[in-house]
Design an enzyme around this catalytic site. Structure first.
Site, PDB file in Angstrom:
ATOM      1  N   GLY A  14      14.060  -4.350   7.167  1.00  0.00           N
ATOM      2  CA  GLY A  14      13.539  -5.556   8.226  1.00  0.00           C
ATOM      3  C   GLY A  14      14.472  -6.975   7.872  1.00  0.00           C
ATOM      4  O   GLY A  14      15.259  -6.851   7.198  1.00  0.00           O
ATOM      5  N   GLY A  40      12.890  -2.151  11.506  1.00  0.00           N
ATOM      6  CA  GLY A  40      13.930  -2.425  10.912  1.00  0.00           C
ATOM      7  C   GLY A  40      14.971  -1.856  11.565  1.00  0.00           C
ATOM      8  O   GLY A  40      14.791  -0.848  12.544  1.00  0.00           O
ATOM      9  N   ASP A  60       7.074   5.950   5.336  1.00  0.00           N
ATOM     10  CA  ASP A  60       5.890   5.343   5.845  1.00  0.00           C
ATOM     11  C   ASP A  60       5.052   4.956   4.872  1.00  0.00           C
ATOM     12  O   ASP A  60       4.488   5.906   4.340  1.00  0.00           O
ATOM     13  CB  ASP A  60       5.332   5.963   7.163  1.00  0.00           C
ATOM     14  CG  ASP A  60       4.150   5.040   7.842  1.00  0.00           C
ATOM     15  OD1 ASP A  60       3.701   4.389   6.968  1.00  0.00           O
ATOM     16  OD2 ASP A  60       3.932   5.480   9.037  1.00  0.00           O
ATOM     17  N   LYS A  93      -3.193  -0.055   9.334  1.00  0.00           N
ATOM     18  CA  LYS A  93      -3.009   0.787   8.468  1.00  0.00           C
ATOM     19  C   LYS A  93      -1.825   0.797   7.483  1.00  0.00           C
ATOM     20  O   LYS A  93      -1.875   0.809   6.495  1.00  0.00           O
ATOM     21  CB  LYS A  93      -2.521   2.402   9.151  1.00  0.00           C
ATOM     22  CG  LYS A  93      -3.950   2.986   9.827  1.00  0.00           C
ATOM     23  CD  LYS A  93      -3.330   4.362  10.432  1.00  0.00           C
ATOM     24  CE  LYS A  93      -4.499   4.924  11.065  1.00  0.00           C
ATOM     25  NZ  LYS A  93      -4.069   5.962  11.815  1.00  0.00           N
ATOM     26  N   TYR A 147      -3.529  -7.966  12.315  1.00  0.00           N
ATOM     27  CA  TYR A 147      -2.342  -8.382  11.351  1.00  0.00           C
ATOM     28  C   TYR A 147      -3.301  -9.441  10.551  1.00  0.00           C
ATOM     29  O   TYR A 147      -3.221  -9.241   9.394  1.00  0.00           O
ATOM     30  CB  TYR A 147      -1.343  -9.245  12.327  1.00  0.00           C
ATOM     31  CG  TYR A 147       0.071  -9.568  11.503  1.00  0.00           C
ATOM     32  CD1 TYR A 147       0.797  -8.928  10.877  1.00  0.00           C
ATOM     33  CD2 TYR A 147      -0.087 -10.995  11.271  1.00  0.00           C
ATOM     34  CE1 TYR A 147       1.878  -9.439  10.375  1.00  0.00           C
ATOM     35  CE2 TYR A 147       1.162 -11.726  10.613  1.00  0.00           C
ATOM     36  CZ  TYR A 147       2.024 -10.832   9.951  1.00  0.00           C
ATOM     37  OH  TYR A 147       2.859 -11.415   9.257  1.00  0.00           O
ATOM     38  N   TYR A 161      -7.225  -5.271  -7.339  1.00  0.00           N
ATOM     39  CA  TYR A 161      -6.862  -4.733  -8.472  1.00  0.00           C
ATOM     40  C   TYR A 161      -6.223  -5.367  -9.708  1.00  0.00           C
ATOM     41  O   TYR A 161      -6.383  -5.104 -10.564  1.00  0.00           O
ATOM     42  CB  TYR A 161      -5.404  -4.264  -7.773  1.00  0.00           C
ATOM     43  CG  TYR A 161      -5.634  -2.887  -7.154  1.00  0.00           C
ATOM     44  CD1 TYR A 161      -6.254  -2.367  -6.051  1.00  0.00           C
ATOM     45  CD2 TYR A 161      -5.018  -1.624  -7.876  1.00  0.00           C
ATOM     46  CE1 TYR A 161      -6.285  -1.372  -5.404  1.00  0.00           C
ATOM     47  CE2 TYR A 161      -5.229  -0.222  -7.435  1.00  0.00           C
ATOM     48  CZ  TYR A 161      -5.800  -0.244  -5.988  1.00  0.00           C
ATOM     49  OH  TYR A 161      -5.951   1.240  -5.635  1.00  0.00           O
TER      50      TYR A 161
HETATM   51  P1  NAD Z   1      10.235  -7.305  10.185  1.00  0.00           P
HETATM   52  O1  NAD Z   1       9.557  -6.657  11.435  1.00  0.00           O
HETATM   53  O2  NAD Z   1      11.757  -7.911  10.651  1.00  0.00           O
HETATM   54  O3  NAD Z   1      10.417  -6.345   9.015  1.00  0.00           O
HETATM   55  C1  NAD Z   1       9.417  -5.212   8.678  1.00  0.00           C
HETATM   56  C2  NAD Z   1      10.046  -4.111   8.223  1.00  0.00           C
HETATM   57  O4  NAD Z   1       9.116  -3.209   7.618  1.00  0.00           O
HETATM   58  C3  NAD Z   1      10.904  -3.281   9.119  1.00  0.00           C
HETATM   59  O5  NAD Z   1      11.878  -2.962   8.785  1.00  0.00           O
HETATM   60  C4  NAD Z   1       9.778  -2.175   9.462  1.00  0.00           C
HETATM   61  O6  NAD Z   1      10.688  -1.270  10.089  1.00  0.00           O
HETATM   62  C5  NAD Z   1       9.251  -1.978   8.291  1.00  0.00           C
HETATM   63  N1  NAD Z   1       7.992  -1.062   8.366  1.00  0.00           N
HETATM   64  C6  NAD Z   1       6.922  -1.540   9.277  1.00  0.00           C
HETATM   65  N2  NAD Z   1       5.869  -0.514   8.911  1.00  0.00           N
HETATM   66  C7  NAD Z   1       6.344   0.187   8.071  1.00  0.00           C
HETATM   67  C8  NAD Z   1       5.751   1.236   7.410  1.00  0.00           C
HETATM   68  N3  NAD Z   1       4.599   1.735   7.734  1.00  0.00           N
HETATM   69  N4  NAD Z   1       6.310   1.898   6.488  1.00  0.00           N
HETATM   70  C9  NAD Z   1       7.534   1.451   5.980  1.00  0.00           C
HETATM   71  N5  NAD Z   1       8.259   0.360   6.454  1.00  0.00           N
HETATM   72  C10 NAD Z   1       7.611  -0.021   7.673  1.00  0.00           C
HETATM   73  O7  NAD Z   1       9.433  -8.560   9.623  1.00  0.00           O
HETATM   74  P2  NAD Z   1      10.024  -9.504   8.648  1.00  0.00           P
HETATM   75  O8  NAD Z   1      10.107 -10.860   9.305  1.00  0.00           O
HETATM   76  O9  NAD Z   1      11.103  -9.198   7.529  1.00  0.00           O
HETATM   77  O10 NAD Z   1       8.577  -9.683   7.530  1.00  0.00           O
HETATM   78  C11 NAD Z   1       8.677  -8.974   6.516  1.00  0.00           C
HETATM   79  C12 NAD Z   1       7.283  -9.191   5.767  1.00  0.00           C
HETATM   80  O11 NAD Z   1       7.155 -10.580   5.597  1.00  0.00           O
HETATM   81  C13 NAD Z   1       6.058  -8.555   6.441  1.00  0.00           C
HETATM   82  O12 NAD Z   1       5.179  -8.293   6.062  1.00  0.00           O
HETATM   83  C14 NAD Z   1       5.447 -10.075   7.137  1.00  0.00           C
HETATM   84  O13 NAD Z   1       4.164  -9.692   7.510  1.00  0.00           O
HETATM   85  C15 NAD Z   1       5.844 -11.072   6.054  1.00  0.00           C
HETATM   86  N6  NAD Z   1       5.966 -12.338   7.116  1.00  0.00           N
HETATM   87  C16 NAD Z   1       6.968 -12.721   7.557  1.00  0.00           C
HETATM   88  C17 NAD Z   1       7.173 -14.049   8.099  1.00  0.00           C
HETATM   89  C18 NAD Z   1       8.347 -14.427   8.785  1.00  0.00           C
HETATM   90  O14 NAD Z   1       8.213 -15.280   9.554  1.00  0.00           O
HETATM   91  N7  NAD Z   1       9.325 -13.664   8.775  1.00  0.00           N
HETATM   92  C19 NAD Z   1       6.013 -14.969   8.153  1.00  0.00           C
HETATM   93  C20 NAD Z   1       4.998 -14.215   7.611  1.00  0.00           C
HETATM   94  C21 NAD Z   1       4.809 -13.199   6.776  1.00  0.00           C
HETATM   95  N1  UDP Z   2      -0.355   5.968  -5.197  1.00  0.00           N
HETATM   96  C1  UDP Z   2       0.995   6.414  -4.781  1.00  0.00           C
HETATM   97  N2  UDP Z   2       2.016   6.337  -5.665  1.00  0.00           N
HETATM   98  C2  UDP Z   2       1.564   6.315  -7.158  1.00  0.00           C
HETATM   99  C3  UDP Z   2       0.238   5.930  -7.446  1.00  0.00           C
HETATM  100  C4  UDP Z   2      -0.711   6.266  -6.367  1.00  0.00           C
HETATM  101  O1  UDP Z   2       1.312   6.242  -3.649  1.00  0.00           O
HETATM  102  O2  UDP Z   2       2.602   6.363  -7.959  1.00  0.00           O
HETATM  103  C5  UDP Z   2      -1.331   6.086  -4.110  1.00  0.00           C
HETATM  104  C6  UDP Z   2      -2.126   7.252  -4.157  1.00  0.00           C
HETATM  105  O3  UDP Z   2      -2.250   7.822  -2.717  1.00  0.00           O
HETATM  106  C7  UDP Z   2      -3.753   6.598  -4.431  1.00  0.00           C
HETATM  107  C8  UDP Z   2      -3.678   5.197  -4.034  1.00  0.00           C
HETATM  108  O4  UDP Z   2      -1.906   4.955  -4.208  1.00  0.00           O
HETATM  109  O5  UDP Z   2      -4.636   7.175  -3.499  1.00  0.00           O
HETATM  110  C9  UDP Z   2      -4.339   4.185  -5.032  1.00  0.00           C
HETATM  111  O6  UDP Z   2      -4.024   4.349  -6.313  1.00  0.00           O
HETATM  112  P1  UDP Z   2      -5.011   4.349  -7.411  1.00  0.00           P
HETATM  113  O7  UDP Z   2      -4.535   4.669  -8.668  1.00  0.00           O
HETATM  114  O8  UDP Z   2      -5.439   2.855  -7.385  1.00  0.00           O
HETATM  115  O9  UDP Z   2      -6.620   5.017  -7.014  1.00  0.00           O
HETATM  116  P2  UDP Z   2      -6.805   6.613  -6.972  1.00  0.00           P
HETATM  117  O10 UDP Z   2      -7.175   6.881  -5.473  1.00  0.00           O
HETATM  118  O11 UDP Z   2      -5.844   7.385  -7.189  1.00  0.00           O
HETATM  119  O12 UDP Z   2      -7.817   6.536  -7.884  1.00  0.00           O
END
Ligand code: NAD
Ligand code: UDP
Ligand code: UDP
Length: 315
Positions: A14, A40, A60, A93, A147, A161
């Site tokens: 991104g 991104g 993801d 999510k 958001y 945590y």
């Molecule tokens: P962006 O949208 O350009 O980048 C976000 C990236 O995350 C993208 O590459 C997208 O493909 C990836 N992504 C989205 N969902 C995903 C998922 N489920 N799994 C894996 N990848 C996923 O946004 P940005 O401006 O680069 O922002 C980056 C971070 O900084 C974000 O968390 C945003 O909330 C935070 N942030 C940015 C700003 C800003 O002004 N740029 C301000 C406040 C917070």
């Molecule tokens: N997890 C992961 N990678 C790791 C370890 C954990 O993606 O190397 C994820 C896993 O899906 C888990 C979540 O992180 O559900 C939270 O992990 P944690 O150890 O806090 O709790 P758990 O659910 O395993 O008791």
């Protein structure tokens, strides 16, 4: 290299993530970029693919991820209101399940983990400028809530945590940041205005344009985020990162027209629901703790950003 680390950057393709990957590779670290390419682009990191110390993984983060790392920058999440509102359930999510998975990964690997939180946790603020101890004024059921409330919940998870498992966390609240590598269709104000100005198309002001934001150039922001990660001790509170110079959206439009020499005119469009009226960070804590403050003036940052867009936006 002394102190070479294996660093995971989620959302690394991104806007902010790709700049962060650049900087970490330049600093000699091993970087694993994870992205699902929702907002991104591979183009943003294409130049890094040939480096031995760079890996790209399409994944993801709402699903578990097992890697061995020393540090995690958790940036994955669409940041533009247009994009985070197209699939709000997926946005929550990504933020919440994504935070749990990345915290789980950090817990297992004993990695330091930094969360990219946001000024949106302050909602439409009643305190100005916003200090970290202000608890915010957020509508929990509006179109921005996926958001805003998602990011608030992620902060809760980070601090739980930390308290429960003694993990090494860092949480920065990022204020509006702009620069090269924003997508032309990103939908946020700086890229919209620049693309419109370069095409001599109308510049879309939402509402009266009297609402304010404070714009930070990307290089400054990345420097702050890295300094926060490199802080020797866990920071037990979130930290604002942004530029404290506040401008109205109308002033921003006028500045973009001035620098581009565009013939674009301003047109008014409806103000989106729950659009914050004013926003400006109080960065005294970041100044003190990180010895950091933005260096790049808005005009200079816009100039660099406009030059980037000139190459990718046709006439
Ligand atoms: P962006 O949208 O350009 O980048 C976000 C990236 O995350 C993208 O590459 C997208 O493909 C990836 N992504 C989205 N969902 C995903 C998922 N489920 N799994 C894996 N990848 C996923 O946004 P940005 O401006 O680069 O922002 C980056 C971070 O900084 C974000 O968390 C945003 O909330 C935070 N942030 C940015 C700003 C800003 O002004 N740029 C301000 C406040 C917070
Ligand atoms: N997890 C992961 N990678 C790791 C370890 C954990 O993606 O190397 C994820 C896993 O899906 C888990 C979540 O992180 O559900 C939270 O992990 P944690 O150890 O806090 O709790 P758990 O659910 O395993 O008791
Ligand atoms: N905005 C605007 N025209 C646009 C895009 C955004 O006037 O084409 C306004 C928007 O209403 C908000 C400000 O600019 O008041 C910043 O919007 P952006 O989407 O960049 O980020 P936000 O800070 O709202 O998350």
């Amino acid at each position: 290299m002394l102190n070479k680390k294996r660093i995971l950057v989620t959302g690394g393709a991104g806007f902010l993530g790709s700049h962060l990957c650049d900087r970490l590779i330049t600093n000699g670290h091993e970087v694993i970029c994870v992205d699902n390419f929702f907002t991104g682009e591979k183009n943003n990191i294409a130049h890094l693919l040939d480096f031995n110390n760079f890996d790209l993984l399409r994944h993801d983060i709402t699903f578990p991820l097992y890697l061995e790392v020393d540090e995690i920058y958790n940036l994955a999440c669409p940041a533009s209101p247009v994009h985070y509102q197209t699939d709000p359930v997926q946005t929550t999510k990504t933020i919440v399940h994504g935070a749990i998975n990345m915290l789980g990964l950090a817990r297992r690997t004993k990695a330091k983990i930094l969360q990219a939180s946001t000024s949106e946790v302050y909602g439409d603020p009643e305190v100005h400028p916003q200090t970290e101890n202000y608890r915010g004024y957020v509508n929990p059921i509006g179109p921005r809530a996926c958001y805003d409330e998602g990011k608030r919940c992620a902060e809760t998870l980070f601090f739980d945590y930390y308290r429960q498992y003694k993990m090494d966390i860092r949480v920065c609240r990022i204020f509006n940041t702009y620069g090269p590598k924003m997508l032309p269709n990103d939908g946020r104000v700086v890229s919209n205005f620049i693309v419109q100005a370069l095409k001599n198309e109308p510049i879309t002001i939402y509402g009266e344009g009297t609402q304010t934001r404070s714009f930070c150039f990307v290089d400054d922001l990345i420097e702050g985020a890295i300094k926060l990660m490199e802080l020797p001790q866990t920071l037990q509170t979130p930290l604002n990162l942004g530029n404290p110079i506040e401008v109205s959206i109308r002033q921003l439009a006028e500045l973009v027209i001035e620098i581009t020499g565009s013939s674009s005119k301003l047109v008014k469009k409806p103000l989106p629901v729950d659009d914050p009226l004013q926003r400006c960070p109080d960065i005294s804590r970041a100044k003190k703790i990180l010895n950091w403050e933005p260096k790049i003036a808005l005009k200079d940052g816009l100039y660099k950003t406009i030059n980037y867009f000139k190459d990718i936006v046709g006439p």
